[in-house]
Design a protein around this motif. Sequence first.
Motif, PDB file in Angstrom:
ATOM      1  N   GLY A  40       0.835  -1.201   0.000  1.00  0.00           N
ATOM      2  CA  GLY A  40       0.000   0.000   0.000  1.00  0.00           C
ATOM      3  C   GLY A  40       0.866   1.246   0.000  1.00  0.00           C
ATOM      4  N   ILE A  41       0.208   2.389   0.157  1.00  0.00           N
ATOM      5  CA  ILE A  41       0.905   3.680   0.188  1.00  0.00           C
ATOM      6  C   ILE A  41       0.831   4.227   1.605  1.00  0.00           C
ATOM      7  N   GLY A  42       1.996   4.639   2.126  1.00  0.00           N
ATOM      8  CA  GLY A  42       2.044   5.258   3.446  1.00  0.00           C
ATOM      9  C   GLY A  42       2.753   6.593   3.387  1.00  0.00           C
ATOM     10  N   LEU A  43       2.892   7.208   4.542  1.00  0.00           N
ATOM     11  CA  LEU A  43       3.437   8.573   4.588  1.00  0.00           C
ATOM     12  C   LEU A  43       4.957   8.588   4.475  1.00  0.00           C
ATOM     13  N   HIS A  44       5.594   7.477   4.839  1.00  0.00           N
ATOM     14  CA  HIS A  44       7.057   7.486   4.945  1.00  0.00           C
ATOM     15  C   HIS A  44       7.694   6.592   3.898  1.00  0.00           C
ATOM     16  N   ASP A  45       8.932   6.944   3.516  1.00  0.00           N
ATOM     17  CA  ASP A  45       9.723   6.033   2.690  1.00  0.00           C
ATOM     18  C   ASP A  45       9.917   4.734   3.467  1.00  0.00           C
ATOM     19  N   ASN A  46       9.875   3.603   2.763  1.00  0.00           N
ATOM     20  CA  ASN A  46      10.173   2.309   3.369  1.00  0.00           C
ATOM     21  C   ASN A  46      11.653   2.029   3.130  1.00  0.00           C
ATOM     22  N   GLU A  47      12.436   2.065   4.195  1.00  0.00           N
ATOM     23  CA  GLU A  47      13.904   1.976   4.051  1.00  0.00           C
ATOM     24  C   GLU A  47      14.350   0.591   3.580  1.00  0.00           C
ATOM     25  N   ASN A  48      13.532  -0.425   3.840  1.00  0.00           N
ATOM     26  CA  ASN A  48      13.893  -1.779   3.400  1.00  0.00           C
ATOM     27  C   ASN A  48      13.686  -1.924   1.890  1.00  0.00           C
ATOM     28  N   TYR A  49      12.532  -1.497   1.415  1.00  0.00           N
ATOM     29  CA  TYR A  49      12.281  -1.540  -0.032  1.00  0.00           C
ATOM     30  C   TYR A  49      13.203  -0.586  -0.787  1.00  0.00           C
ATOM     31  N   GLU A  50      13.657   0.462  -0.092  1.00  0.00           N
ATOM     32  CA  GLU A  50      14.562   1.425  -0.730  1.00  0.00           C
ATOM     33  C   GLU A  50      15.862   0.752  -1.179  1.00  0.00           C
ATOM     34  N   LYS A  51      16.251  -0.340  -0.497  1.00  0.00           N
ATOM     35  CA  LYS A  51      17.480  -1.052  -0.878  1.00  0.00           C
ATOM     36  C   LYS A  51      17.367  -1.607  -2.302  1.00  0.00           C
ATOM     37  N   ILE A  52      16.142  -1.895  -2.741  1.00  0.00           N
ATOM     38  CA  ILE A  52      15.892  -2.320  -4.123  1.00  0.00           C
ATOM     39  C   ILE A  52      15.587  -1.115  -5.009  1.00  0.00           C
ATOM     40  N   LEU A  53      14.655  -0.282  -4.543  1.00  0.00           N
ATOM     41  CA  LEU A  53      14.124   0.785  -5.405  1.00  0.00           C
ATOM     42  C   LEU A  53      15.177   1.824  -5.774  1.00  0.00           C
ATOM     43  N   SER A  54      16.182   1.996  -4.908  1.00  0.00           N
ATOM     44  CA  SER A  54      17.225   2.994  -5.200  1.00  0.00           C
ATOM     45  C   SER A  54      18.073   2.576  -6.399  1.00  0.00           C
ATOM     46  N   SER A  55      17.998   1.306  -6.807  1.00  0.00           N
ATOM     47  CA  SER A  55      18.776   0.846  -7.967  1.00  0.00           C
ATOM     48  C   SER A  55      17.949   0.735  -9.241  1.00  0.00           C
ATOM     49  N   ILE A  56      16.680   1.122  -9.161  1.00  0.00           N
ATOM     50  CA  ILE A  56      15.817   1.062 -10.350  1.00  0.00           C
ATOM     51  C   ILE A  56      16.429   1.840 -11.510  1.00  0.00           C
ATOM     52  N   LYS A  57      17.053   2.959 -11.192  1.00  0.00           N
ATOM     53  CA  LYS A  57      17.623   3.815 -12.248  1.00  0.00           C
ATOM     54  C   LYS A  57      18.683   3.078 -13.061  1.00  0.00           C
ATOM     55  N   ASN A  58      19.267   2.031 -12.496  1.00  0.00           N
ATOM     56  CA  ASN A  58      20.306   1.270 -13.203  1.00  0.00           C
ATOM     57  C   ASN A  58      19.733   0.141 -14.070  1.00  0.00           C
ATOM     58  N   VAL A  59      18.423  -0.073 -14.004  1.00  0.00           N
ATOM     59  CA  VAL A  59      17.795  -1.152 -14.787  1.00  0.00           C
ATOM     60  C   VAL A  59      16.574  -0.623 -15.538  1.00  0.00           C
ATOM     61  N   SER A  60      16.653   0.599 -16.011  1.00  0.00           N
ATOM     62  CA  SER A  60      15.471   1.231 -16.614  1.00  0.00           C
ATOM     63  C   SER A  60      15.075   0.576 -17.931  1.00  0.00           C
ATOM     64  N   THR A  61      16.007  -0.057 -18.630  1.00  0.00           N
ATOM     65  CA  THR A  61      15.666  -0.660 -19.926  1.00  0.00           C
ATOM     66  C   THR A  61      15.545  -2.181 -19.820  1.00  0.00           C
ATOM     67  N   GLU A  62      14.764  -2.764 -20.741  1.00  0.00           N
ATOM     68  CA  GLU A  62      14.544  -4.208 -20.754  1.00  0.00           C
ATOM     69  C   GLU A  62      15.875  -4.955 -20.844  1.00  0.00           C
ATOM     70  N   ASP A  63      15.996  -6.010 -20.046  1.00  0.00           N
ATOM     71  CA  ASP A  63      17.169  -6.901 -20.015  1.00  0.00           C
ATOM     72  C   ASP A  63      18.404  -6.299 -19.375  1.00  0.00           C
ATOM     73  N   SER A  64      18.261  -5.103 -18.754  1.00  0.00           N
ATOM     74  CA  SER A  64      19.416  -4.576 -18.025  1.00  0.00           C
ATOM     75  C   SER A  64      19.420  -5.153 -16.613  1.00  0.00           C
ATOM     76  N   ASP A  65      20.616  -5.267 -16.046  1.00  0.00           N
ATOM     77  CA  ASP A  65      20.721  -5.739 -14.662  1.00  0.00           C
ATOM     78  C   ASP A  65      21.827  -5.001 -13.929  1.00  0.00           C
TER      79      ASP A  65
END
Length: 254
Positions: A143-168
């Motif tokens: 769901g959506i809450g008021l605060h950043d989730n610091e645990n999920y941030e460990k994944i989400l902060s690297s999204i910018k490095n996999v923006s295109t299909e088949d990137s890792d």
Amino acid sequence: HPHWKHDDQNVWPANFYHCGGTSQSPININTRTVIFDPSLPKINLEGYDLPCKQSLKLKNNGHTLQLSLPETMRIVQGFNGVFLAKQLHFHWGTPEIPGSEHTVDNTHFPAEIHVVHYNSKYGSIDQAVSQPDGLVVLGVLLGIGLHDNENYEKILSSIKNVSTEDSDTEIPGFNVRLLLPDNLERFYRYNGSLTTPPCFQSVTWTVFNESITLSRKQMAMLEDTLKAHHSHSLTKNFRIPQPLHGRPVLCSFR
Ligand code: BO1
Ligand code: ZN
């Protein structure tokens, strides 16, 4: 194997035989008709607290954002056998169209994660994926809450490095247990399938009652940042709920 997209899900059964089966996933969880089963065993996870030095591959595979997991992460109790972790991935929608796969009382959550495990007796996920007792997937509604989730941030902060299909990219190990709800004792359980082609009816599903929240900004990273084939936005990657065809849905709590 024909290619498939979530936009094409109405024709999956024509191209992938199992997608037209009678034990498909996801489902709507009707909380008025679930069956309380006090004998459902407690789920016992081992090895989820990964050392930082153990890096994990995060990939945009054109269908989802997926994190590979080591087989040292395992479910040692709660099912018939030992189930080894393979990967976790996300399903999501848009700010207007919440994109969880499972619904509760016909309501979608904004997103959902699936932690995919395979039965150790089959030796590999490729052997297990089509067996009736091959996979255990743990589903967590987001769901959506008021605060950043610091645990999920460990994944989400690297999204910018996999923006295109088949990137890792590689990310440091962290405590994957913290992506799951505190309370693992309250869950729904039913027999179902992979929610994407080839839709094998090989999954013992667990959907936890307790949901987890991300901030609106974190959810937007999932919804806006990833691209699939021909650089189309990778979004609305959820399958609609499938008919139960009389399957029981068990519940571990009242
Ligand atoms: S899900 O958790 O039901 N959304 C789901 C859907 C598709 C797969 C796994 C989970 N696909 C399988 C592939 C295998 C692969 C395995 C693990 O995922 O069919 O080839 O080894 O990544
Ligand atoms: Zn999934």
